[in-house]
Design a protein around this motif. Sequence first.
Motif, short mmCIF file in Angstrom:
data_model
loop_
_atom_site.label_atom_id
_atom_site.label_comp_id
_atom_site.label_asym_id
_atom_site.label_seq_id
_atom_site.Cartn_x
_atom_site.Cartn_y
_atom_site.Cartn_z
N ASP A 82 20.69 14.31 44.25
CA ASP A 82 19.25 14.39 44.44
C ASP A 82 18.65 15.68 43.92
N ALA A 113 15.73 11.07 40.65
CA ALA A 113 16.57 10.81 41.82
C ALA A 113 15.82 9.85 42.75
N GLY A 118 20.18 9.16 40.26
CA GLY A 118 20.04 10.61 40.16
C GLY A 118 21.10 11.15 39.22
#
Length: 402
Positions: A82, A113, A118
């Motif tokens: 992320d 993400a 991601g």
Amino acid sequence: MDTFVCVARVLGVALLVSGCTGSPEPGVVSPSPTASASAPSPGADPWDGPVTADVEVVAQELPVPWGMAPLPGERFLVTMRDDVTLAVVHPSGDVEPVAASGGVQELADQTVADGEGGLLGVAVDPEDTGPLFTVFLYRTGEQDNAVLRAELDLDGMVLRDLTTVLDGIPKSSNHNGGRIALGPDGYLYVATGDAGDTANAQDPESLGGKILRVTPDGEPAPGNPDEGSPVWSSGHRNVQGLGWDASGRMFASEFGQDQLDELNVIEPGGNYGWPEVEGPGEGGDQSGFTDPVAWWPTSEASPSGIAVTEEAVYLASLRGERLWRVPLLGEPSAVADGESQGFGEPHALLEGEFGRLRAVHAVPDGELYVLTNNTDGRGEPRTEDGRPVDDRLLRVRLTPPE
């Protein structure tokens, strides 16, 4: 980080055996009683019995780690899904971020993400000794998933010369695949998902729901089943684990939907049945689909990364919160009458001890390194004395029964 945990578990839980006709019952395969003479007889797994797993926490508080690739000196390059960052984890437990500039900034600018997407898989050229390393990365973008190549300079801790080598892989908020690995033949293998569109898996024109085999420049590798195509195998729902044994035999883990997760032996041109089949299918290979060699209820596995050693295949399981060990007893053959030749009865390690497990890597001295994944939005992050500890990189030493 010197935290050390000793976990002793007995690996002898009997599991149901699935048949290959009709609707398969949830379970896992057991070795065939008609295994070839070159393979040990069923039950001959030398590790059958109580196995001690000593677990050392190498590093912690990693934000949603996803992929890891070994570097010299017992170090690992780890991707953060992320945050779209990379870090080098040292054996001392130090976590050294790659500078958030240059190639990392370029990577962040083109990565989205979202959900399961991601910054995902990572692979490092094993021929490189440093301080410069060729690195491959799998990222989810605005329009697609793609594989990129870059140069990592460990002296300056910078990533540079980021180049897209393969794009056009279908993306979604889930089923993005994402594992990449350099195979023993030197080519790059890329695991993709169906991106939520089941038709992708059987569509030869789609890169989704496939395992791809390409050169380091992203071109279809010589010897692929269809010349000019990067597709190595098809009929996959969401592959996130790739590995090879010493003979070059290829394994892949795959997420099922509602019923069964899979461990497959991958053959070039093989079709693994999704969405027509989940787990072993009626008719087996006669249907044109290749059956898995082991399978589990999704509640017990949801396997992501895998590691292959001389004695077993290890699968890091997310929903199942355990490390599955599938013993290797000899050369396999096709699944017949609901049983797999060449494989022993799977056993669970670390069950419930560390939560969701995302990736596992084996090192030559027999140890395993395991990434947990409790901060990905689906787990329950652990704390100790009120402080967060997840996510963690674990060093696991397995001691076979005496």
